[in-house]
Design a protein around this motif. Structure first.
Motif, mmCIF file in Angstrom:
data_model
loop_
_atom_site.group_PDB
_atom_site.id
_atom_site.type_symbol
_atom_site.label_atom_id
_atom_site.label_comp_id
_atom_site.label_asym_id
_atom_site.label_seq_id
_atom_site.Cartn_x
_atom_site.Cartn_y
_atom_site.Cartn_z
ATOM 1 N N MET A 1 7.771 -16.483 1.257
ATOM 2 C CA MET A 1 8.177 -15.762 2.275
ATOM 3 C C MET A 1 9.651 -15.805 2.635
ATOM 4 O O MET A 1 10.261 -17.061 2.086
ATOM 5 N N SER A 2 10.356 -15.001 2.951
ATOM 6 C CA SER A 2 11.783 -14.739 3.237
ATOM 7 C C SER A 2 11.879 -15.176 4.634
ATOM 8 O O SER A 2 11.062 -14.895 5.793
ATOM 9 N N LYS A 3 13.322 -15.986 4.730
ATOM 10 C CA LYS A 3 13.311 -16.450 6.279
ATOM 11 C C LYS A 3 14.470 -15.337 6.721
ATOM 12 O O LYS A 3 15.221 -14.933 6.056
ATOM 13 N N THR A 4 14.606 -15.162 8.110
ATOM 14 C CA THR A 4 15.627 -14.207 8.682
ATOM 15 C C THR A 4 16.825 -15.076 9.235
ATOM 16 O O THR A 4 16.094 -16.097 10.315
ATOM 17 N N TYR A 5 17.824 -14.983 9.231
ATOM 18 C CA TYR A 5 18.729 -15.809 9.948
ATOM 19 C C TYR A 5 19.721 -14.910 10.706
ATOM 20 O O TYR A 5 20.175 -13.710 10.253
ATOM 21 N N SER A 6 20.063 -15.430 11.896
ATOM 22 C CA SER A 6 20.989 -14.701 12.688
ATOM 23 C C SER A 6 22.525 -14.942 12.496
ATOM 24 O O SER A 6 22.589 -15.923 12.201
ATOM 25 N N VAL A 7 23.295 -13.881 12.820
ATOM 26 C CA VAL A 7 24.393 -14.127 12.626
ATOM 27 C C VAL A 7 25.048 -14.770 13.694
ATOM 28 O O VAL A 7 24.755 -14.136 14.732
ATOM 29 N N PRO A 8 26.403 -15.700 13.579
ATOM 30 C CA PRO A 8 26.689 -16.269 14.583
ATOM 31 C C PRO A 8 27.776 -15.529 15.356
ATOM 32 O O PRO A 8 28.232 -14.417 14.934
ATOM 33 N N PRO A 9 27.855 -15.452 16.993
ATOM 34 C CA PRO A 9 28.685 -14.533 17.374
ATOM 35 C C PRO A 9 30.265 -14.615 16.847
ATOM 36 O O PRO A 9 30.743 -15.957 16.448
ATOM 37 N N ALA A 10 30.875 -13.790 17.026
ATOM 38 C CA ALA A 10 32.268 -13.756 16.715
ATOM 39 C C ALA A 10 33.118 -14.431 17.694
ATOM 40 O O ALA A 10 33.065 -14.488 19.044
ATOM 41 N N PRO A 11 33.999 -15.373 17.055
ATOM 42 C CA PRO A 11 35.072 -16.128 17.764
ATOM 43 C C PRO A 11 36.028 -15.019 18.903
ATOM 44 O O PRO A 11 36.053 -13.840 18.186
ATOM 45 N N PRO A 12 36.634 -15.621 20.050
ATOM 46 C CA PRO A 12 37.296 -14.515 20.750
ATOM 47 C C PRO A 12 38.543 -14.274 19.642
ATOM 48 O O PRO A 12 39.249 -15.092 19.080
ATOM 49 N N GLN A 13 39.238 -13.210 20.199
ATOM 50 C CA GLN A 13 40.237 -12.709 19.324
ATOM 51 C C GLN A 13 41.568 -12.615 19.958
ATOM 52 O O GLN A 13 42.563 -11.791 19.480
ATOM 53 N N ASN A 14 41.689 -13.327 21.090
ATOM 54 C CA ASN A 14 42.948 -13.267 21.837
ATOM 55 C C ASN A 14 44.064 -14.213 21.363
ATOM 56 O O ASN A 14 45.115 -13.979 21.556
ATOM 57 N N HIS A 15 43.747 -15.214 20.447
ATOM 58 C CA HIS A 15 44.868 -15.947 19.685
ATOM 59 C C HIS A 15 45.811 -16.495 20.564
ATOM 60 O O HIS A 15 46.958 -16.702 20.405
ATOM 61 N N GLY A 16 45.358 -16.936 22.056
ATOM 62 C CA GLY A 16 46.110 -17.758 22.750
ATOM 63 C C GLY A 16 46.907 -16.709 23.347
ATOM 64 O O GLY A 16 47.811 -17.259 24.055
ATOM 65 N N LYS A 17 46.661 -15.446 23.438
ATOM 66 C CA LYS A 17 47.609 -14.486 24.238
ATOM 67 C C LYS A 17 47.207 -14.225 25.592
ATOM 68 O O LYS A 17 46.717 -13.105 25.982
ATOM 69 N N THR A 18 47.211 -15.477 26.247
ATOM 70 C CA THR A 18 46.850 -15.470 27.876
ATOM 71 C C THR A 18 47.923 -15.872 28.493
ATOM 72 O O THR A 18 48.826 -16.470 28.141
ATOM 73 N N VAL A 19 47.970 -15.658 29.856
ATOM 74 C CA VAL A 19 48.658 -15.991 30.853
ATOM 75 C C VAL A 19 49.121 -17.457 30.646
ATOM 76 O O VAL A 19 50.021 -18.136 30.766
ATOM 77 N N ALA A 20 47.722 -18.246 30.928
ATOM 78 C CA ALA A 20 47.783 -19.777 31.020
ATOM 79 C C ALA A 20 48.400 -20.145 29.781
ATOM 80 O O ALA A 20 49.075 -21.368 29.529
ATOM 81 N N ALA A 21 48.148 -19.671 28.380
ATOM 82 C CA ALA A 21 48.684 -20.044 27.134
ATOM 83 C C ALA A 21 50.155 -20.102 27.369
ATOM 84 O O ALA A 21 51.036 -20.968 26.822
ATOM 85 N N TRP A 22 50.809 -18.811 27.723
ATOM 86 C CA TRP A 22 52.260 -18.568 27.722
ATOM 87 C C TRP A 22 53.068 -19.546 28.871
ATOM 88 O O TRP A 22 54.080 -20.060 28.540
ATOM 89 N N VAL A 23 52.095 -19.794 29.733
ATOM 90 C CA VAL A 23 52.867 -20.761 30.796
ATOM 91 C C VAL A 23 52.879 -21.916 30.293
ATOM 92 O O VAL A 23 53.963 -22.751 30.365
ATOM 93 N N MET A 24 52.016 -22.658 29.467
ATOM 94 C CA MET A 24 51.904 -23.837 28.844
ATOM 95 C C MET A 24 53.108 -23.989 27.885
ATOM 96 O O MET A 24 53.677 -24.906 27.782
ATOM 97 N N PHE A 25 53.037 -22.848 26.869
ATOM 98 C CA PHE A 25 54.112 -22.858 25.889
ATOM 99 C C PHE A 25 55.572 -22.913 26.518
ATOM 100 O O PHE A 25 56.490 -23.873 26.139
ATOM 101 N N LEU A 26 56.017 -22.157 27.645
ATOM 102 C CA LEU A 26 56.900 -22.111 28.012
ATOM 103 C C LEU A 26 57.546 -23.616 28.918
ATOM 104 O O LEU A 26 58.645 -23.917 28.829
ATOM 105 N N GLY A 27 56.570 -24.008 29.482
ATOM 106 C CA GLY A 27 56.421 -25.403 30.179
ATOM 107 C C GLY A 27 57.174 -26.511 29.098
ATOM 108 O O GLY A 27 58.146 -27.221 29.442
ATOM 109 N N VAL A 28 56.266 -26.531 28.190
ATOM 110 C CA VAL A 28 56.806 -27.502 27.000
ATOM 111 C C VAL A 28 57.927 -27.126 26.338
ATOM 112 O O VAL A 28 58.936 -28.159 26.260
#
Length: 81
Positions: free
Chosen positions: A1-28
């Motif tokens: 018997m063969s088993k079927t495996y589901s593929v995990p979902p893809a990770p987010p692709q924004n690589h930290g390019k968010t407003v919150a990330a930029w504010v944290m970076f500039l703050g530091v």
């Protein structure tokens, strides 16, 4: 018997390019620059000011993330499916 495996979902692709990330970076960066300049020019009163700037902008970044301007957590992404 063969088993079927589901593929995990893809990770987010924004690589930290968010407003919150930029504010944290500039703050530091801004806070560390103030502290470094305080040490170079010999003004110890500026050291707590630089640290306060960094802490305040870190808190602002956290608030932005919680209000939806940051990357969603894996738990939130899984709940929305």
């Amino acid at each position: 018997m063969s088993k079927t495996y589901s593929v995990p979902p893809a990770p987010p692709q924004n690589h930290g390019k968010t407003v919150a990330a930029w504010v944290m970076f500039l703050g530091v960066v801004i806070g560390a620059t103030i502290v470094a300049l305080a040490m170079v020019i010999g003004q110890p009163v500026l050291i707590p000011i630089g640290l306060a700037v960094a802490v305040v902008l870190l808190v602002v970044s956290l608030v932005l993330r919680l209000s939806g301007f940051g990357q969603r957590s894996r738990r939130a992404q899984a709940a929305s499916r």
